[in-house]
Enzyme design. Structure first.
Site, mmCIF file in Angstrom:
data_model
loop_
_atom_site.group_PDB
_atom_site.id
_atom_site.type_symbol
_atom_site.label_atom_id
_atom_site.label_comp_id
_atom_site.label_asym_id
_atom_site.label_seq_id
_atom_site.Cartn_x
_atom_site.Cartn_y
_atom_site.Cartn_z
ATOM 1 N N HIS A 46 0.809 -0.865 -0.426
ATOM 2 C CA HIS A 46 -0.058 -0.213 -0.059
ATOM 3 C C HIS A 46 0.743 1.073 -0.158
ATOM 4 O O HIS A 46 1.728 1.921 0.863
ATOM 5 C CB HIS A 46 -1.053 0.143 1.442
ATOM 6 C CG HIS A 46 -1.857 1.133 1.423
ATOM 7 N ND1 HIS A 46 -3.060 1.258 0.926
ATOM 8 C CD2 HIS A 46 -1.440 2.479 1.153
ATOM 9 C CE1 HIS A 46 -3.287 2.079 0.844
ATOM 10 N NE2 HIS A 46 -3.066 3.181 1.582
ATOM 11 N N CYS A 47 0.526 2.251 -0.801
ATOM 12 C CA CYS A 47 1.964 3.386 -1.181
ATOM 13 C C CYS A 47 0.683 4.637 -0.307
ATOM 14 O O CYS A 47 -0.259 4.740 -0.403
ATOM 15 C CB CYS A 47 1.735 3.352 -2.698
ATOM 16 S SG CYS A 47 2.755 5.305 -3.099
ATOM 17 N N PRO A 48 1.609 4.683 0.785
ATOM 18 C CA PRO A 48 1.058 6.197 1.612
ATOM 19 C C PRO A 48 1.031 7.176 0.627
ATOM 20 O O PRO A 48 0.195 7.905 0.627
ATOM 21 C CB PRO A 48 1.718 6.369 2.377
ATOM 22 C CG PRO A 48 3.473 5.839 2.242
ATOM 23 C CD PRO A 48 2.795 4.387 1.150
ATOM 24 N N GLY A 56 -1.929 6.743 -1.938
ATOM 25 C CA GLY A 56 -3.331 6.516 -1.749
ATOM 26 C C GLY A 56 -3.540 5.422 -1.531
ATOM 27 O O GLY A 56 -5.093 5.104 -1.491
#
Length: 476
Positions: free
Chosen positions: A187-189, A192
């Site tokens: 999950h890429c912050p 998002g």
């Protein structure tokens, strides 16, 4: 080999009868979505729950390029004949536009979400192992893992309690988005959004374009500093004072290139070995052969030269607002209400609260005991000869039933061991003593009357001792 065909009981899937019932209110699938995704344009754009971080990412990309075009790139227009210096600006603008396009393709699409089931799958039958099963036995516990053969290698797949399905190989549940994602990478912050089967190639192209953009701006800032040094015949430190924007961009791009450049190299390695970030961090293939490895060329072709998988979700499809969960059957019998309630809790994304089921069962037992206690008044309707013979026995049964009932009532809703029974028990014992005394006067057997009184004292001592130790039904 385990069959993993998509279930027709998924959330948002139309019913086998051709649609929902006519009396149900219809809404778009994305409006009743149970994950944490954020939808725009009527469900056409699918973002993660932290989609606001995209604004920060866009600012970190566009702001340096704007500064570069105004204070550095514009200076190169007159340095080349026939205005060829415009190409410096054109390349910078082209790279940033390409970068933003890949950012949108990565963050605004379904990454490969697996639709969740409406209820858990059917448990495996015990036929063939010689174990008899009753027609109304409770639903057996589903195994946490199952084995699946992939290219001749056994791979374990896990059961997801939230989505109520066995995840396909390489899939995982994202706790941020609350979805199971096919070929889950991470999950890429910054975007998002989850990175999975349907947006991994766009994610890599976004990281690659960001790396090229950083290198491009960094190099041309140094070229501009060198141009100032040669034109004014000054050293490098004085040239820095002439163009502070170039110095700021050099420092900024140098820091960024370590992140995005290192990320690009890391994903090049992952693609060459056909791994995901999640698998690499868990060291899944250090001691086992990777069943998905097709060789370097085959692995890169799988990422870039195959069609993007079709989404399993139709977010704009109209479904029932609150689809009813049909009752499960177990070997021809209906499943118990407690099992159905647990299934509903899991479907709503909430862990089953077992004490609620226990309280419901205790409530049913309490009602039965109240009915049993109420039956003591029937002795007054019996003939005198039968009433005299059964009076003492009836008072004993009544005292036992009411003693248990009062202990449960006093402990209900309490967590500690403070029962506070003395006042209520004394009142009940006083009433029962009066009843027993009346029966004793009518009966000539005074010894039975004394035994009944001793029994009440024993019941009182037993109940109060249970209250002091804090044991009993109230401790549930």
């Amino acid at each position: 080999m385990l069959d993993l065909q998509p279930s027709d009981r998924r959330h948002g899937a139309p019913s086998s009868s051709g649609g929902v019932s006519g009396g149900d209110e219809l809404i778009r699938t994305y409006k009743g979505w149970k994950g944490n995704n954020v939808f725009f344009l009527g469900g056409r754009l699918v973002f993660g729950p932290d989609a606001r971080s995209i604004l920060i990412t866009v600012f970190l990309i566009t702001a340096p390029v704007i500064v570069f075009c105004i204070f550095v790139g514009r200076k190169f227009i007159d340095d080349f004949p026939h205005h060829r210096g415009v190409s410096v600006l054109a390349v910078a603008v082209g790279l940033i536009l390409l970068d933003l396009v890949f950012l949108l393709l990565t963050s605004a699409r379904d990454p490969g979400i697996i639709p969740r089931n409406l209820y858990p799958p059917e448990p495996e039958s015990n036929e063939g192992n010689g174990e008899p099963r009753l027609a109304h036995t409770p639903q057996s516990r589903l195994p946490r893992t199952k084995d699946m053969i992939v290219n001749g290698i056994t791979v374990k797949i896990k059961y997801c309690d939230t989505c109520m399905l066995y995840r396909p190989p390489r899939a995982s549940h994202c706790s941020i988005c609350n979805n199971c994602v096919e070929k889950f990478d991470h999950h890429c912050p910054w975007l998002g959004q989850c990175i999975g089967l349907r947006n991994y190639r766009f994610y890599f192209m976004f990281v690659l374009c960001s790396t090229l953009l950083c290198i491009y701006v960094h190099v041309f800032c140094w070229i501009y500093v060198k141009r100032i040094m040669d034109s004014e015949n000054i050293n490098i430190w004085k040239s820095f004072l002439k163009t502070p924007a170039s110095i700021a961009l050099i420092i900024y791009t140098f820091i960024c290139v370590w992140f995005v450049g290192g990320l690009t190299c890391f994903h090049l390695y992952l693609m060459s070995t056909n791994q995901s970030t999640y698998e690499n961090f868990r060291y899944r293939y250090d001691r086992h052969e990777n069943p998905f490895n097709k060789g370097i060329v085959g692995n890169f072709m799988e990422v870039f030269c195959t069609n993007v998988a079709v989404s399993q979700n139709s977010f704009r499809e109209k479904v029932s607002k609150e689809p009813a969960i049909p009752p499960r059957t177990v070997n021809g019998g209906m499943s118990s209400p407690s099992l159905q309630k647990v299934s509903n809790d899991i479907e709503m994304g909430r862990k089953p609260v077992w004490h609620e089921t226990v309280e419901e069962e205790l409530g049913d037992i309490e009602k039965d005991m109240e009915a049993g206690v109420a039956s003591r008044d029937l002795s007054r309707m019996l003939p005198p000869e039968e009433s005299e013979g059964r009076g003492i026995m009836h008072s004993r049964e009544s005292s036992r039933g009411r003693g248990i009932m009062h202990s449960r009532e006093s402990s209900r809703g309490r967590r500690g061991g403070s029962w506070e029974l003395s006042s209520r028990v004394n009142e009940d014992l006083r009433t029962r003593d009066e009843s027993v005394s009346r029966v004793g006067e009518d009966s000539s057997e005074s010894s039975d009357n004394d035994a009944s009184r001793d029994l009440h004292v024993e019941i009182y001592d037993a109940v109060t001792s249970r209250g002091r130790t804090g044991t009993g039904i109230g401790r549930l």
